[in-house]
Structures are given as structure tokens and as C-alpha cells.
Enzyme design. Sequence first.
Site, PDB file in Angstrom:
ATOM      1  N   CYS A   3       0.681  -6.847  -8.371  1.00  0.00           N
ATOM      2  CA  CYS A   3       0.482  -8.275  -8.688  1.00  0.00           C
ATOM      3  C   CYS A   3       0.758  -8.540 -10.163  1.00  0.00           C
ATOM      4  CB  CYS A   3      -0.910  -8.735  -8.249  1.00  0.00           C
ATOM      5  SG  CYS A   3      -1.099 -10.531  -8.245  1.00  0.00           S
TER       6      CYS A   3
ATOM      7  N   HIS B 293      -0.727  -7.444  -2.573  1.00  0.00           N
ATOM      8  CA  HIS B 293      -1.868  -6.554  -2.813  1.00  0.00           C
ATOM      9  C   HIS B 293      -1.981  -5.555  -1.665  1.00  0.00           C
ATOM     10  CE1 HIS B 293      -3.793  -8.598  -6.241  1.00  0.00           C
ATOM     11  NE2 HIS B 293      -3.195  -9.667  -5.760  1.00  0.00           N
TER      12      HIS B 293
ATOM     13  N   GLU C 164      -3.833  -3.087  -1.485  1.00  0.00           N
ATOM     14  CA  GLU C 164      -5.250  -2.719  -1.307  1.00  0.00           C
ATOM     15  C   GLU C 164      -6.013  -3.742  -0.474  1.00  0.00           C
ATOM     16  OE1 GLU C 164      -3.951  -4.075  -3.935  1.00  0.00           O
ATOM     17  OE2 GLU C 164      -5.394  -5.326  -5.024  1.00  0.00           O
TER      18      GLU C 164
END
Lengths: 251, 192
Positions: B76, B174, B176
Amino acid sequence: MLKKRIIPCLDIKDGRTVKGINFVDIKDAGDPIALAKQYVREGADELVFLDITASVEKRKTLVDLVHQIAKEINIPFTVGGGIGSTEDVGRLIKAGADKISLNSSAVRRPELISEIAEEFGQQCIVVAIDTKYLDGEWMVYVHGGRTLTPWNTVAWAKEAEALGAGEILLTSMNNDGMKTGFALDIVGQVSAAVNIPVIASGGAGAMPHFRDVFQQTQATGALAASVFHYGEIPIPQLKHYLTKEQIPVRL
Amino acid sequence: MIAIVKYNAGNIRSVQNALNRLGCESIITDDPALIRSATKVIFPGVGEASSAMQYLREHNLVSLLTSLTQPMLGICLGLQLMCEHSEEGDTDCLGIFNAKVKRFPPEELVPHMGWNNFSHTESPLFKGITLDQDMYYVHAYYAEQCEHTIATCSYISTFSTAMNKDKFYGTQFHPEKSSEVGQQLLQNFLAL
């Protein structure tokens, strides 16, 4: 293409979910982590945890819970309920919440939105608006819908955007619990008036209600609680239905 | 040991949580020695570009990060800081990727928030990831396409959603927070 988001909401009291659920494979119906993981497996796009704990003392359990959720859940989640200061926000973000939602506290002191945006970024602030149609106008209510404010709903949404809100979560009190569909009128007005994402909430009772809110308004997400908790609308089924109706969703 | 670069950006912990879920140990640090000796470096971030660059300069991390030889993954804001320049706070960045970072037009729906698919070229980063799979995004600025672009995403315009140069990688989404498919991408990075 950006997908429309399906967002289950879990009510949390003293660290436990309060509404009943009937997932066959969850042994402890009150465990928010087990329920959240089930939703993630089913394809929920985000989760919202709304803390309805009354006492300040017991609220501390929320930070621990958020910490646990962040460890276990691999999709974004929002935490809301009783957040009144940048310190509250800092604790929850540090514990792992991706976004926090403000409601009454933002109406009481709108600068709080800017303060949080500056410190933690616009993307983490959801301004939750409870709205009710009163004498020909959609008005903003606070304190769990008990107190009428002087704010017109569209005007407040635009103000929240101007102050730095990253997203609006709009709940129609007229529709909430009725299962007759989302309030297309006010969701349409608010989502047309702002340039930040709007999540529609309140009134989902059947799969076509989700189609309607995505087809007839510019909402980019739809939130519901009971239809998901009670298994009335399984998320995979809802997403297949929406795909068939040519609404882009993540499968 | 995997080093997660600390630079006052928000929600870095979620990257560590994701690595933990993959059974991988990591440390969140701005210590140049620890970063240099790590097997892999992750440069995550949610935050503002110019203040992030200022933090990196003050902590002598700019020349360190640009001279790393182990695989590094920017996420990001991390990807954006690995570009030449960002419109956010009008700041020069690390200059690893040959692209400029711009803001989406204000009259559009911004931030780009939610799940979106992407087109990618052949890269070990995308092993086992098909084109119809979505990743999670939340950003108001984007990197233009350049010769280091290995994947693009379409929202308002078509932008770089993954970049690679030598051992430097970056993703705008993202991983994650992108469920199983994001986990797969992190695993691919860890296997580099």
C-alpha cells in the site's frame, strides 16, 4: 471491477455476541471469534463489531477482544460503539481494528472526525448515521436512536465527509428489523451526495433487497445482522444470487 | 527472521498477525542493523506519504532500504514510497520504481475501498493466484504504470497494483487483509 461488499454485523456485549445464531458447526454461539471465522469462511467481505456494553469498566474487554479478532481474522473489520475520543481510537487501532465507527460522539463534537483523520488517516473512520423519516424529512438520531438531533441526514453526511470521514454507515430506523428492504430513498440520496463509500444498513429480509440497494443506489456495501445470524440468508447463496443478477461481488 | 519496517504507519501489526498465521516469526523495527540482517523485509503501511518519508530520512533508512539485497515487499503506502515521487504532501520518495504517485480525481468515489480483481503477468509472487481472484484495497493515491509494473488494477484509471524490480516488490492491495488469496501471495513472497 470493484465489488459490492456484503458485511455482517455482530453485536458484542461484555465480550460476547448477543444475538442468537444457528450455525450448526459452531459450538459456542456467544463466541465472537468463532462466529467471525465462520463468516470469513462463508465469504463475508468485511465485518463490523458493534459494542453495546453499558459499563465503561467492562468496555476494556473490548480491546482484548479486538486483539484476538485481529490475530484470527484475515479480512478487514470495523469496531464501533461508545467510542468518544482519539485515545479510544488509538487503543482499538493498536489492538488491530482496521476501522472504527463513530456515531453519537461525532454529532456531539464533529471536530473529533478531523482529529481522528489527522492522527490515524481518513480510511479508518466510519461515521455511522442512524436516520428516521420524520415530518417529511430524514433526520439524524443519536444515543441508539433515542435522541433526535437538528441534523438533516444528507447535510450531516456531507459535513462528516468534509471533516474527513472515510465512509458512511447509514442505518434507517424505519426499516431496521422490518425485513422489508433497505431504505432506498435515503440511501440513494446520501450515496449521491457524497464522494466516499456508503454502506446501507437496516431492513434486509430477502436476497432481492440486496440487489435493489445495489441497483437503485450508489451504496458500495450492505450490512445486515439477523438474516445472517439466523441463517435465513447464507452468504454464499446471496453472492451467487447477486452474481446472477449481474451485481459484481467477490466469490 | 523477517523484518517489518516501522515508520509510524498505521496497523503494521496486521502484517505481523498475517505472518504469525503462516507460522513465520517477524520483528517490527526501525533498527538499520536488524533490517539489513533480515532474510526478508516487509515495508507495510497505512498513512501519509510526506510524513512517512520524513520519518525514514530522520532514521537513516532511505539509503538502507534502497540498497537492500534480500527480497523486500512494500504494501500500500509502502509500494507508493518505493516510487519516485508522491503527490501526497508533494514528496520525493525512495525512487526504486520508476513511477509517480497521483491522487484519484476528487469528483470520483475515493478512497478506492473494497475488493477488486487485477491483471498480472508471470511472477513468482502470483503463483497459484488466478485473474478472477480479488484483493482488498483502501487507498486514495495510486502509482502510475511503468516498466516495473507486473500487475494492474482498474478503478477510475488503470494503475500499478504490483511492481517488481530486482528483489524489490510492491503491492497496492493489502495481502494481509485479503483472506486466503492474500495469504497465498504472502507465502509466495516468503518463498522467494
